[in-house]
Design an enzyme around this catalytic site. Structure first.
Site: not given
Ligand SMILES: [Zn+2]
Length: 617
Positions: A400-401, A404, A407
């Site tokens: 998940h991280e 990020h 991105h």
């Molecule tokens: Zn998040």
């Protein structure tokens, strides 16, 4: 995962002192500043620049080059701010017991307040210049045109800004705007008396929220879960009229601000900042509400597998099977780049840079901040904080991280500073997509049925919690706000009726309902702290499901086009409003089909879960 034994018993690493953890598992903050002396020099330089910015007041009307100078200095200050803030903040998170570092972190916060004051003149002064004049300047001075979107958006926001008297009056009201939330927080943390229950195995436990959740997620005795649920909700029942009065305060405040600023509804006011049409939220709610069958199928399957006579909300988080495989970090380091193969080789290479560049702080140590995050340090690179403990949850948190961080990496590499930050409306797209890709990778390689079941349940629970529950919450917020918009009274009974009605609309006959579920709304912190916020988790999930489908299904050329569009979204940062950014990536959130992508995803996962479970017998 391919060749290792199905149940890997490698123990999670014990809690070690930070100094005893190898450097390759710690982030290297020297990439920001070599030491505190260099940080202090940057801090002082920033202080000087902030003063220089304040001195620009009164110059904008003098022409395009003056406006450009102000924009550039603002960027310059912004970039330095990221480095000065994060160096202190990340250092502090390594060990939050360190008072000296905490003091430096607060020193930056004081500088932030100073910067806010020093730049307060800018918006009113700019907006005093007619937009056509500024647009003319942008054609005369190409460097200024870089700021077109940022500047024009300030004028767009201006539509709902009042005259000086009006703004003054509203600013006076802001002092008590936060009272309902402050009172909610005081009641829920300081004043509420948490009940105790006696478990069937003997021990007495005090039901803090953490304890309550732990019982629901781990206790295999349904009677214990039921007792915890009853006692925990009783606490809210006892105070339900106070909660209703506080929530009514939130609703009245939102409607007051909306009317003062001439919005037609509280929803319109909430969405205006990101320029999101209200149809997006209405479509999200309508489409989800009419597509709840996969959710009900999942509950019915759980009821059967868990062997329960009746199935309640407190039965919804217990694992279907016991499985305690450990996932050592170094093993996951191999899998993660493999999982993003559908995004192309250059994405894979860049992901390796994140994994192997001393950008990640992996393990827990005494005093370290809990949880996980990705920190976007513009001009350096993203950093990631984890508390990796070898569980499956920790693996998915890393995935998940990583979404990020990728991105941030791509946005920062392709956008000027002014557009490098992205909104929450887009932010959870890459993080959930990254998790979905990782799940696929793991499922393909799982050799043990139990592991497959655990993986599928993890993915399904993610959709239930991040999509269906959040849409239900958004639905509730919308209906509650409409009470005040229509001039109707707000009572505890009405709020409970709305909430209970929604539970039934979503879960149908798949649940046995407990009267105490009616007061669930009283407990949800987001309702009091940030109204109309949670729907964004659901829209991100829908966007990500739609993208996932395009990235993994179809001809090679279709998939290549989908990769290109997706990477363009990540590289675009905050250079436009979220809706057009997503539309260019092929996602239209005003269309039911986008929302149905999640529904289909859940449907497929539940079918796979059924198959995996039948393979167990
Ligand atoms: Zn998040």
């Amino acid at each position: 995962m391919q060749s290792s034994s199905p149940v890997d018993t490698a123990a999670a690493p014990p809690l070690r002192n930070r100094a005893d953890i190898a450097d390759r598992f710690k982030w290297n903050l020297a990439h920001i500043f070599a030491d505190w002396a260099e940080w202090q020099r940057a801090y002082d330089a920033l202080d000087t620049k902030i003063a220089a910015y304040a001195a620009l007041q009164g110059t904008l009307a003098n022409g395009p080059d003056r406006l450009l100078a102000a924009m550039k200095l603002s960027d310059d200050i912004g970039q330095d701010t990221y480095k000065v803030w994060y160096f202190a903040s990340l250092k502090y998170d390594e060990d939050q017991r360190d008072n000296q570092i905490n003091a430096r972190r607060q020193q930056v916060q004081i500088l932030f307040a100073k910067a806010t004051q020093a730049s307060a003149w800018f918006n009113p002064e700019l907006l005093g210049i007619p937009l056509p004049t500024v647009q003319q300047w942008m054609t005369e001075l190409p460097d200024l045109a870089l700021y077109r979107f940022a500047l024009e958006d300030l004028y767009r926001q201006q539509e709902h800004v009042l005259d000086e008297n009006g703004e003054h009056l509203l600013s006076l009201s802001s002092r008590f705007s936060s009272s309902p939330h402050d009172a909610y927080a005081a009641l829920s943390t300081a004043d509420l008396r948490h009940p105790s229950i006696k478990l069937s195995t003997g021990p007495e436990v005090t039901l803090t929220y953490g304890q309550y959740r732990a019982i629901l997620a781990t206790n295999r005795n349904q009677a214990d879960r039921a007792a915890a649920f009853a006692a925990y909700h009783k606490m809210y029942e006892t105070n339900v009229n106070t909660y209703a009065a506080l929530y009514s305060g939130v609703l009245q405040r939102d409607w007051f601000h909306s009317q003062a600023r001439e919005y037609t509804s509280t929803l319109e006011a909430a969405l205006h900042g990101n320029n999101i049409p209200t149809a997006v939220v209405e479509n999200l709610i309508e489409t989800t509400k009419t597509n709840t069958e996969p959710l009900r199928r999942y509950h019915r399957l759980r009821k059967r597998v868990l062997g329960l006579e009746s199935y309640h909300t407190y039965d919804a988080t217990i694992p279907l099977v016991d499985f305690d495989r450990k996932y050592p970090y170094e093993q996951v380091l191999e899998w993660l780049p493999g999982s993003v193969e559908p995004l192309g080789s250059s994405y894979q290479h860049q992901l390796r840079d994140v994994l192997f560049g001393d950008w990640i702080d992996v393990y827990e140590n005494p005093g370290k901040r809990s949880g996980a995050y990705s920190a976007p340090v513009y001009g350096v690179h993203p950093y990631m904080l984890l508390n990796y403990n070898d569980t499956l949850d920790a693996v998915f948190t890393l995935a998940h991280e990583m979404g990020h961080s990728m991105h941030t990496l791509l946005s920062n590499a392709h956008q000027p500073f002014v557009y490098s930050a992205y909104t929450i409306f887009v932010a959870e797209v890459p993080s959930t997509l990254s998790e979905a890709l990782f799940l696929d990778y793991m499922l393909e390689r799982a050799t043990d049925e139990r592991e497959r079941i655990v993986l599928l349940q993890h993915a399904i629970d993610g959709i239930v919690g991040t999509f269906y529950t959040q849409v239900l919450f958004a639905d509730y917020e919308l209906q509650a706000h409409r009470l005040v918009e229509e001039g109707r009274p707000v009572t505890a009974e009405m709020l409970s009726e709305i909430y209970f009605g929604l539970m039934k609309a979503y879960h149908g006959d798949a649940l046995t309902y407990d009267e105490q579920s009616r007061v669930t709304w009283a407990r949800i912190p987001h309702f009091y702290s940030t109204p109309y916020y949670v729907y964004q988790y659901a829209t991100c999930f829908a966007s990500s499901a739609q993208l996932m489908r395009r990235l993994t299904i179809g001809s090679a050329s279709d998939r290549a086009a989908a990769i290109e569009k997706y990477l363009t979204l990540l590289k675009s940062g905050g250079s436009d409003h979220p809706m057009p950014l997503l539309q260019r990536a092929g996602v239209d959130l005003s269309k039911p089909e986008t929302v149905r992508a999640v529904v289909d995803q859940l449907d497929g996962l539940v079918t796979r879960l059924e198959t995996a479970i039948s393979g167990l017998r």
